[in-house]
Design a protein around this motif. Sequence first.
Motif, PDB file in Angstrom:
ATOM      1  N   PRO A 107      29.608  -0.730 -13.750  1.00 40.65           N
ATOM      2  CA  PRO A 107      28.712  -0.532 -14.896  1.00 40.65           C
ATOM      3  C   PRO A 107      29.076  -1.411 -16.091  1.00 40.65           C
ATOM      4  CG  PRO A 107      29.339   1.576 -13.947  1.00 40.65           C
ATOM      5  CD  PRO A 107      30.178   0.544 -13.268  1.00 40.65           C
ATOM      6  N   GLU A 108      30.380  -1.657 -16.311  1.00 43.70           N
ATOM      7  CA  GLU A 108      30.793  -2.504 -17.430  1.00 43.70           C
ATOM      8  C   GLU A 108      30.701  -3.992 -17.088  1.00 43.70           C
ATOM      9  OE1 GLU A 108      34.464  -0.823 -15.322  1.00 43.70           O
ATOM     10  OE2 GLU A 108      32.457  -0.163 -15.932  1.00 43.70           O
ATOM     11  N   ARG A 109      30.322  -4.347 -15.853  1.00 46.17           N
ATOM     12  CA  ARG A 109      30.056  -5.713 -15.396  1.00 46.17           C
ATOM     13  C   ARG A 109      31.290  -6.605 -15.376  1.00 46.17           C
ATOM     14  NH1 ARG A 109      26.152  -2.880 -14.072  1.00 46.17           N
ATOM     15  NH2 ARG A 109      24.202  -2.884 -15.242  1.00 46.17           N
ATOM     16  N   THR A 110      32.472  -6.080 -15.482  1.00 46.74           N
ATOM     17  CA  THR A 110      33.669  -6.906 -15.544  1.00 46.74           C
ATOM     18  C   THR A 110      34.334  -7.119 -14.196  1.00 46.74           C
ATOM     19  OG1 THR A 110      34.979  -4.941 -16.055  1.00 46.74           O
ATOM     20  CG2 THR A 110      34.157  -6.255 -17.914  1.00 46.74           C
ATOM     21  N   HIS A 111      33.956  -6.328 -13.195  1.00 46.26           N
ATOM     22  CA  HIS A 111      34.536  -6.496 -11.865  1.00 46.26           C
ATOM     23  C   HIS A 111      33.538  -6.016 -10.811  1.00 46.26           C
ATOM     24  CE1 HIS A 111      35.613  -2.289 -12.864  1.00 46.26           C
ATOM     25  NE2 HIS A 111      35.421  -2.083 -11.565  1.00 46.26           N
ATOM     26  N   ALA A 112      33.824  -6.382  -9.566  1.00 42.68           N
ATOM     27  CA  ALA A 112      32.957  -5.994  -8.448  1.00 42.68           C
ATOM     28  C   ALA A 112      33.808  -5.689  -7.236  1.00 42.68           C
ATOM     29  CB  ALA A 112      31.955  -7.102  -8.134  1.00 42.68           C
ATOM     30  N   ASP A 113      33.319  -4.790  -6.396  1.00 45.44           N
ATOM     31  CA  ASP A 113      33.937  -4.501  -5.111  1.00 45.44           C
ATOM     32  C   ASP A 113      33.121  -5.188  -4.021  1.00 45.44           C
ATOM     33  OD1 ASP A 113      35.885  -2.942  -6.283  1.00 45.44           O
ATOM     34  OD2 ASP A 113      34.742  -1.076  -6.046  1.00 45.44           O
ATOM     35  N   VAL A 114      33.799  -5.970  -3.203  1.00 40.54           N
ATOM     36  CA  VAL A 114      33.128  -6.763  -2.168  1.00 40.54           C
ATOM     37  C   VAL A 114      33.445  -6.178  -0.800  1.00 40.54           C
ATOM     38  CG1 VAL A 114      32.864  -9.041  -1.136  1.00 40.54           C
ATOM     39  CG2 VAL A 114      33.277  -8.826  -3.604  1.00 40.54           C
ATOM     40  N   TYR A 115      32.387  -5.920  -0.013  1.00 36.70           N
ATOM     41  CA  TYR A 115      32.527  -5.438   1.364  1.00 36.70           C
ATOM     42  C   TYR A 115      31.972  -6.523   2.283  1.00 36.70           C
ATOM     43  CZ  TYR A 115      32.867  -0.767  -0.806  1.00 36.70           C
ATOM     44  OH  TYR A 115      33.216   0.318  -1.570  1.00 36.70           O
ATOM     45  N   LEU A 116      32.760  -6.950   3.260  1.00 36.96           N
ATOM     46  CA  LEU A 116      32.307  -7.951   4.223  1.00 36.96           C
ATOM     47  C   LEU A 116      32.362  -7.370   5.629  1.00 36.96           C
ATOM     48  CD1 LEU A 116      34.009 -11.248   2.981  1.00 36.96           C
ATOM     49  CD2 LEU A 116      31.640 -10.529   2.671  1.00 36.96           C
ATOM     50  N   ALA A 117      31.238  -7.478   6.348  1.00 34.23           N
ATOM     51  CA  ALA A 117      31.170  -7.032   7.744  1.00 34.23           C
ATOM     52  C   ALA A 117      30.843  -8.249   8.605  1.00 34.23           C
ATOM     53  CB  ALA A 117      30.125  -5.939   7.903  1.00 34.23           C
ATOM     54  N   GLY A 118      31.880  -9.035   8.922  1.00 35.58           N
ATOM     55  CA  GLY A 118      31.698 -10.228   9.736  1.00 35.58           C
ATOM     56  C   GLY A 118      30.835 -11.292   9.090  1.00 35.58           C
ATOM     57  N   HIS A 119      30.714 -11.275   7.779  1.00 35.56           N
ATOM     58  CA  HIS A 119      29.767 -12.125   7.059  1.00 35.56           C
ATOM     59  C   HIS A 119      30.521 -13.131   6.194  1.00 35.56           C
ATOM     60  CE1 HIS A 119      25.467 -12.466   6.052  1.00 35.56           C
ATOM     61  NE2 HIS A 119      25.879 -12.922   4.874  1.00 35.56           N
ATOM     62  N   PRO A 120      29.915 -14.315   5.922  1.00 38.55           N
ATOM     63  CA  PRO A 120      30.555 -15.278   5.018  1.00 38.55           C
ATOM     64  C   PRO A 120      30.746 -14.691   3.627  1.00 38.55           C
ATOM     65  CG  PRO A 120      28.765 -16.312   6.235  1.00 38.55           C
ATOM     66  CD  PRO A 120      28.675 -14.847   6.505  1.00 38.55           C
ATOM     67  N   ALA A 121      31.825 -15.130   2.975  1.00 35.43           N
ATOM     68  CA  ALA A 121      32.136 -14.634   1.637  1.00 35.43           C
ATOM     69  C   ALA A 121      31.142 -15.193   0.624  1.00 35.43           C
ATOM     70  CB  ALA A 121      33.556 -15.041   1.263  1.00 35.43           C
ATOM     71  N   PRO A 122      30.877 -14.447  -0.465  1.00 36.07           N
ATOM     72  CA  PRO A 122      29.969 -14.937  -1.509  1.00 36.07           C
ATOM     73  C   PRO A 122      30.542 -16.168  -2.208  1.00 36.07           C
ATOM     74  CG  PRO A 122      30.365 -12.567  -1.714  1.00 36.07           C
ATOM     75  CD  PRO A 122      31.359 -13.090  -0.744  1.00 36.07           C
ATOM     76  N   ILE A 123      29.663 -16.843  -2.944  1.00 34.90           N
ATOM     77  CA  ILE A 123      30.058 -18.010  -3.739  1.00 34.90           C
ATOM     78  C   ILE A 123      29.939 -17.642  -5.205  1.00 34.90           C
ATOM     79  CG2 ILE A 123      29.451 -20.379  -4.367  1.00 34.90           C
ATOM     80  CD1 ILE A 123      28.510 -20.832  -1.539  1.00 34.90           C
ATOM     81  N   VAL A 124      30.996 -17.892  -5.960  1.00 39.57           N
ATOM     82  CA  VAL A 124      30.991 -17.646  -7.395  1.00 39.57           C
ATOM     83  C   VAL A 124      30.517 -18.915  -8.093  1.00 39.57           C
ATOM     84  CG1 VAL A 124      32.375 -17.045  -9.412  1.00 39.57           C
ATOM     85  CG2 VAL A 124      32.874 -15.995  -7.202  1.00 39.57           C
ATOM     86  N   LEU A 125      29.498 -18.785  -8.939  1.00 39.12           N
ATOM     87  CA  LEU A 125      28.931 -19.926  -9.645  1.00 39.12           C
ATOM     88  C   LEU A 125      29.451 -19.927 -11.082  1.00 39.12           C
ATOM     89  CD1 LEU A 125      25.212 -19.517  -8.491  1.00 39.12           C
ATOM     90  CD2 LEU A 125      27.119 -20.526  -7.254  1.00 39.12           C
ATOM     91  N   GLY A 126      30.112 -20.997 -11.431  1.00 31.48           N
ATOM     92  CA  GLY A 126      30.618 -21.123 -12.792  1.00 31.48           C
ATOM     93  C   GLY A 126      30.564 -22.574 -13.197  1.00 31.48           C
TER      94      GLY A 126
END
Length: 428
Positions: free
Chosen positions: A272-291
Amino acid sequence: MVTEQHRQPDPLLARTDRLHLLLVEDDDGDAVLVEALLEETDLRFELHRARNLDDALDALDAYPVDCVLLDLGLPDAVGMSGVERLRSGQDPPALVVLTGHAGVDLGVQAVAAGADDYLVKGEVEPDLLSRSVHYAVQRSLWAEQQRALYRSQVRADETTRLERALLPTPLVRDDAVAVMVGYVPGGNGLLGGDFYDAVERPDGSVLCIVGDVAGHGPDEAALGATLRTAWRTLVLADTAPEDLLPLLERVLVPERARPEVFVTLCQILVAPERTHADVYLAGHPAPIVLGAGATLLDTSARGRALGIPVPGGWRAQRVELGGRWTIMLYTDGLVEATLAGSEHAVPDGGRAGRLERVGLEGLREVVDVALADGTEGIVERVIRRVRSLHGGPLVDDAAILVVGWGGPDDARPAGRSASLADSAEWDR
């Protein structure tokens, strides 16, 4: 009575080298005359006879018929009822009416009721009979093609509507959270097994998912839609994020068409405070962080794909996001796209090897280049660039979901966009 004439194949009849004719005539004398006329024509044919309309309808169900020669004076058909009954079936054959009345009115009524042509008994010559049958069959073939074209168009329209229904509108109320989605099917199709969604929970956290059903086609599309709907329903029911993937697998196993079908997916829970995220991967490629550049998220908590009967589950990995961030989730249709013209020769003079794939590093570079123009419209730019590298439409489906936050001091509404599968943009 079955009669076959062996002459040169008719150039007008591309579908068959022999016409199957059905004569519907109760008078034996008239039937003999029609058969004699047919034998003098250039038609190559097989002739069957029915003595009444009921027998004729049974014959149409029993064997293929290209053209019906129908007498209007049958014991079980009065007036135009015979024409109407023969025309009421699905994909009816060509129909030429035979009448003993020399007046024009009856023939015109027959054509208006659905006959392709009419002939007057006693005034028919072999050439006239041949032309009438020819033209009737050709008109019937043309009408059959038009019906097939219409059915094809209707199916395409229905599929397009179904595709639009399969692509959800993210349920994110917070205007400060950007959500941009895009989806294109593989092989120029309209249905695929990739799916995505984003839902804001009552506590203000945002759950996002991108998934990929193994395979491509209507079964996979239906399964993807089922899983996406189940996921959204579970989220709206305030199911704990860590319970979503086990419950989705319970939906997947009985719903899949084959036991070897599995699903990979990536789920992220933005706090809710947008400062962190929990990532769940089920055999899937990891996300890409855009900065400042595109960076593959370093995740070690990768679980197995859903539907694979091996031990192991899924656990969240906490990722610190900072004050301003954008994350891209995607399916492997982008990663596994091949590079046009990238074949390499096999040593010892062998045949050319496999085409190189874009790969995770190649996709990161594509996203890095796309970031030069900012994050707005990045979904379209990434997909278009991968298609360009591939040299045309992708073989596999591709879905992208970009979610971002401008930071606590950014009061501007965040971007929202969706590029659907049937968008003409992808073919420009």
